[in-house]
Design an enzyme around this catalytic site. Structure first.
Site, short mmCIF file in Angstrom:
data_model
loop_
_atom_site.label_atom_id
_atom_site.label_comp_id
_atom_site.label_asym_id
_atom_site.label_seq_id
_atom_site.Cartn_x
_atom_site.Cartn_y
_atom_site.Cartn_z
N CYS A 48 45.75 45.37 34.62
CA CYS A 48 46.74 45.99 35.51
C CYS A 48 46.18 47.28 36.14
O CYS A 48 45.34 47.22 37.01
CB CYS A 48 48.05 46.23 34.77
SG CYS A 48 49.46 46.47 35.90
N HIS A 56 49.47 40.96 32.39
CA HIS A 56 49.31 41.47 31.03
C HIS A 56 49.12 40.31 30.05
O HIS A 56 50.09 39.65 29.67
CB HIS A 56 50.53 42.30 30.62
CG HIS A 56 50.60 43.63 31.30
ND1 HIS A 56 50.02 44.76 30.78
CD2 HIS A 56 51.16 44.00 32.48
CE1 HIS A 56 50.23 45.78 31.59
NE2 HIS A 56 50.91 45.34 32.64
N GLU A 63 48.46 40.51 26.96
CA GLU A 63 48.83 40.90 25.60
C GLU A 63 50.28 40.57 25.25
O GLU A 63 50.63 40.51 24.06
CB GLU A 63 48.57 42.40 25.38
CG GLU A 63 49.42 43.36 26.17
CD GLU A 63 48.89 43.67 27.57
OE1 GLU A 63 49.30 44.70 28.13
OE2 GLU A 63 48.07 42.88 28.08
#
Length: 510
Positions: A80, A168, A170
């Protein structure tokens, strides 16, 4: 003793700690460091991840880092903001998005020839969370993934192991995010995935032996997971030179002082119980502010330890069970995060300390601590125990603390916890407890009007305490427990259940 690791540079994203958790789930050690306090890059660093950020690269005061120190030398992954920073500093263009891009998105095209995108399905769901977009990239940047609205969803740089992604990986909403991180950490960076609980124990015990030598350590046991695992690690390193102290601070759970001392008898630890209730009650007298209560308990705790340490000849270390979320939530040690509250192991202690501090667990999340505990052979009764705040019931009694209030809350808490265990619910929640509220309410018992105290029950589900959701306990159970509390605890006539999640609330009320 070097351990392979991934270095995560934190630009302030709310998701940075999640990146660390996902990397560690690959059995690869990683550390988070603020972008403006980068450690020396040693040979054990195999790659670098640049986190997201609430900032914009277009801002004059946006976080910056000297990327030339890493590029061409180590694999680099920008997430990002990190991706935008790579593009921006290389001559690309980043602009404000016409429409802010938050939430689920589908990849439209994926270049699976790229090492980063190996095994990533076309149309895979990803999670976007950004207000800026990379609108153009330099000629040596190759676009390796796009969505309908984000042309540069991922890129790699020709001739470098440098990559950027706008989404993202994660967060669990990115359904193949862990696969992408594995591609980077394992295949691109070449990490061998040998960081396990067993390897942590071996490495940490060796480091403790070297650090402490023949010195003596005094450590405060609470009966919980963190202090117990810390004690066992230190005990393995220095044996009889570890002196464990369990302090009755007057705000423990019902019968906890005797119960905890009994539970340690089989572990071979040298444990001394110290009854300091009156000393803590004196320190807490008249205090209603939660931070004041935490600091009073922290100071008294250290005073007790200082006194006890002087009874043991030659003690020079204070052992603590501080874990990673304690540090994250207390002070921006590992990244520019906002301070939420002082923690009993971190922010609530006096500036001066007569003992050096050893914290063998301060890089671990709670579930990792439990894995280490199992490796050390700790019983499940200790490892499965719910987290309990260091300041104890003092921060579950809203307002000032008195022995009478403590006794009421101890009874309520015991009925709640025993009920959870009896109904097979205890192991299904992360943490549970009761709060004594500083209000009274009207009630009716028999034919008499009452005006008594209100208690709030709190139970949450979580993985590591960083985020939590309220536990959806059965209504029948809550009804039975409420009835039992009101009937058996004199002075309580109303029970409420807390249905707030974290965030925006915290697990504890203070």
């Amino acid at each position: 003793m070097a351990t392979e690791q991934i270095l995560i540079l934190d630009f302030g994203s709310q998701y940075t700690q999640l990146i660390a958790r996902r990397v560690r789930e690959l059995n690869v050690y990683c550390e988070i460091h603020p972008y403006n306090h980068i450690p020396t890059i040693t040979a054990d660093v195999k790659g670098i991840i640049l986190s997201g950020s609430p900032s914009s690269v277009r801002d004059a005061d946006s976080p910056e880092v000297h990327l030339a120190a890493f590029r061409h030398k180590l694999p680099l992954l920008g997430v990002c903001y990190g991706a935008q920073l790579l593009a921006h500093t290389s001559g690309g263009e980043v602009k404000a998005s016409a429409i802010r891009e938050y939430g689920r998105a589908k990849l439209g095209t994926v270049n699976t020839d790229s090492p980063l995108m190996q095994g990533i399905d076309p149309h895979s769901q990803v999670w976007m969370s950004h207000a800026d977009t990379i609108t153009s990239v330099p000629d040596n940047f190759k676009i390796i993934a796009s969505t309908d609205t984000v042309h540069v969803a991922a890129f790699q740089v020709d001739g470098e192991d440098t990559y950027g992604i706008q989404f993202h990986p994660e967060v669990t909403h990115s359904l193949q995010g862990q696969k992408l991180l594995q591609n980077f950490v394992v295949d691109i960076c070449g990490c061998s995935q040998n960081w396990t609980a067993e390897s942590f124990v071996e490495t940490t015990v060796a480091q403790l032996k070297e650090k402490i030598g023949t010195d003596k350590v005094v450590l405060g046991l609470s009966g919980g997971v963190d202090s117990s695992v810390a004690a066992m690690l230190i005990h393995q390193a220095i044996g009889e030179n570890l002196y464990c102290i369990f302090v009755d601070n007057g705000v423990l759970r019902k019968d906890e002082f005797s119960g905890v001392l009994e539970s340690y008898k089989t572990l071979g630890l040298n444990v001394k119980g110290v009854d300091s209730k009156e000393q803590f009650y004196t320190a807490l007298a008249g205090l209603s502010d939660p931070e004041a209560k935490r600091k009073a308990i922290g100071k008294t705790f250290i005073d007790v330890f200082d006194h006890e340490a002087h009874l043991i000849e030659g003690v020079s270390w204070l052992g603590q069970g501080t874990i990673y979320p304690d540090i994250i939530e207390s002070v921006s040690v590992k990244g520019p995060s906002a301070t939420i509250k002082s923690h009993h192991n971190v922010g609530g202690l006096p500036d001066f300390m007569k003992l050096k501090v050893v914290e063998p667990l301060n890089t671990l999340f709670k579930d990792e601590v439990r894995s280490v505990g199992r490796t050390l052979g700790l019983p499940e009764a200790i490892l499965g125990r719910h987290p309990f705040p260091g300041p104890g019931l003092a921060i579950r009694i809203l307002g000032d603390v008195t022995p009478e209030k403590v006794e009421i809350l101890q009874q309520v808490d015991a009925l709640f916890i025993d009920g959870l265990k009896r109904e097979g619910l205890y192991d299904k929640v992360w943490q549970a407890g009761a709060m004594l509220l500083p209000v009274q309410s009207v009630g009716v018992m028999g034919d008499e009007r009452t005006y008594e105290r209100v208690v709030a029950l709190r139970a949450v589900t979580s993985i590591d305490g960083m985020t939590a959701d309220w536990a959806h306990l059965p209504y029948e159970f809550l009804a039975d427990i409420s009835n039992e509390i009101i009937n058996r605890v004199k002075g309580v006539n109303r029970v409420v259940y807390d249905i707030s999640s974290k965030p925006p609330a915290t697990i504890e009320w203070e």
